[in-house]
Design an enzyme around this catalytic site. Structure first.
Site, PDB file in Angstrom:
ATOM      1  N   GLY A  16       0.923  -1.013   0.020  1.00 26.60           N
ATOM      2  CA  GLY A  16      -0.117  -0.174   0.208  1.00 26.60           C
ATOM      3  C   GLY A  16       1.116   1.581   0.189  1.00 26.60           C
ATOM      4  O   GLY A  16       0.802   1.920   0.313  1.00 26.60           O
ATOM      5  N   ARG A  95      -5.627  -8.998  -8.526  1.00 31.81           N
ATOM      6  CA  ARG A  95      -6.672 -10.191  -8.613  1.00 31.81           C
ATOM      7  C   ARG A  95      -7.133  -9.027 -10.699  1.00 31.81           C
ATOM      8  O   ARG A  95      -6.465  -7.902 -10.265  1.00 31.81           O
ATOM      9  CB  ARG A  95      -7.168  -9.730  -8.500  1.00 31.81           C
ATOM     10  N   ILE A  96      -7.001  -9.999 -11.564  1.00 39.21           N
ATOM     11  CA  ILE A  96      -7.845  -9.977 -12.678  1.00 39.21           C
ATOM     12  C   ILE A  96      -8.784  -9.551 -11.937  1.00 39.21           C
ATOM     13  O   ILE A  96      -9.318 -10.334 -12.170  1.00 39.21           O
ATOM     14  CB  ILE A  96      -7.597 -11.022 -13.785  1.00 39.21           C
ATOM     15  N   ASN A 111      -4.930   2.547 -13.071  1.00 40.05           N
ATOM     16  CA  ASN A 111      -4.020   1.649 -12.373  1.00 40.05           C
ATOM     17  C   ASN A 111      -2.406   2.592 -12.738  1.00 40.05           C
ATOM     18  O   ASN A 111      -2.260   3.113 -13.712  1.00 40.05           O
ATOM     19  CB  ASN A 111      -4.362  -0.191 -13.585  1.00 40.05           C
ATOM     20  N   HIS A 113       1.021   0.782 -13.290  1.00 41.72           N
ATOM     21  CA  HIS A 113       2.177  -0.490 -13.223  1.00 41.72           C
ATOM     22  C   HIS A 113       4.006  -0.338 -13.462  1.00 41.72           C
ATOM     23  O   HIS A 113       4.396   1.464 -14.068  1.00 41.72           O
ATOM     24  CB  HIS A 113       1.406  -0.768 -15.440  1.00 41.72           C
ATOM     25  N   GLU A 147      -8.289  -6.535 -21.576  1.00 46.54           N
ATOM     26  CA  GLU A 147      -7.354  -6.850 -21.877  1.00 46.54           C
ATOM     27  C   GLU A 147      -5.737  -6.109 -20.588  1.00 46.54           C
ATOM     28  O   GLU A 147      -6.084  -4.345 -20.796  1.00 46.54           O
ATOM     29  CB  GLU A 147      -6.358  -6.221 -23.434  1.00 46.54           C
ATOM     30  N   GLU A 176       9.540   5.367  -6.632  1.00 46.20           N
ATOM     31  CA  GLU A 176       9.760   6.605  -5.998  1.00 46.20           C
ATOM     32  C   GLU A 176       9.010   7.614  -6.164  1.00 46.20           C
ATOM     33  O   GLU A 176       8.163   8.800  -6.195  1.00 46.20           O
ATOM     34  CB  GLU A 176      11.099   7.121  -5.504  1.00 46.20           C
ATOM     35  N   GLU A 178       6.244   6.324  -8.683  1.00 47.15           N
ATOM     36  CA  GLU A 178       4.913   5.561  -8.847  1.00 47.15           C
ATOM     37  C   GLU A 178       4.377   7.169  -8.111  1.00 47.15           C
ATOM     38  O   GLU A 178       2.848   7.667  -8.041  1.00 47.15           O
ATOM     39  CB  GLU A 178       4.915   4.872  -8.384  1.00 47.15           C
TER      40      GLU A 178
END
Ligand code: GRF
Length: 206
Positions: A16, A95-96, A111, A113, A147, A176, A178
């Site tokens: 988190g 989780r997908i 999201n 990544h 996807e 850092e 992110e």
């Protein structure tokens, strides 16, 4: 101003630290978004304590208690709607999500990544980056589509890969960045500066 703030739900599975970055950003009075609920699919996720310390409502919805992915996703969807969430941030959520859930939240589900998408999708991202011997990595905030790691890109930041990097040292350097990029992207969305047109993100001024 709090009545006008964008209401955000955050989905986590672990540490988190990105959630913490969002909490910190949202604690500043003029930040245009407010976290209304943090959901974890893992009961002992460290991020839950971070939310609780900030007096944010939390829910544990363990996927292992559901007979199908869709039923789990329905429970998550209901909790988000009950909390009045208008946008959902995935922050290390492992989780997908099923297609129906993603379609229901399309354009309101984002999201982060830890690579410069579309390069290095999936898991073990930093291992992939080091094996490819590229000199630049980074992170991406994007809308979620069915996807994996393929939705419209909202914001990206570059991070150098340096000689002798291990997946751990690179992950720490990317992380850092992110922590700056995710709150910035959330701010842009909450300010209405991000438009999604024909699967492409258009950034407007204020
Ligand atoms: C981050 O690297 C994020 O990009 C990826 O999962 C990691 C989550 O870390 N999706 P944390 O739980 O936010 O610390």
């Amino acid at each position: 101003m709090s009545g006008e703030k964008l209401k955000v739900g955050v989905l986590i599975s672990g540490r988190g630290s990105n959630l913490q970055a969002l909490i910190n950003a949202a604690s500043v009075a003029d930040f245009p978004a407010k976290i209304v609920l943090v959901i974890s699919n893992v009961a002992d996720a460290q991020g839950l304590a971070r939310a609780q310390a900030a007096a944010i409502e939390t829910a544990v919805i363990e996927h292992k208690n559901f007979t199908s992915r869709e039923r789990f996703d329905d429970a998550v969807d209901k909790a988000l709607r009950d909390a009045g969430a208008e946008l959902v941030c995935l922050a290390g959520f492992m989780r997908i999500l099923s297609d129906p859930f993603v379609r229901k939240w399309e354009g309101r589900l984002i999201n982060i990544h830890p690579s410069l998408l579309p390069a290095f999708k999936g898991t073990h991202v930093h291992e992939q980056v080091i094996a490819a011997r590229v000199k630049t990595s980074g992170c991406t905030v994007h809308y979620v589509v069915p996807e994996l790691d393929s939705g419209p890109i909202i914001a990206q930041a570059e991070v150098p890969v340096v000689g002798g990097d291990t997946p751990e040292t690179l992950a720490a350097r990317v992380l850092e960045t992110e922590h700056k990029l995710y709150p910035m992207a959330l701010r842009w969305i909450a300010e209405g500066r991000v438009r999604l047109e024909n699967g492409q993100v258009l950034l407007g001024g204020r």
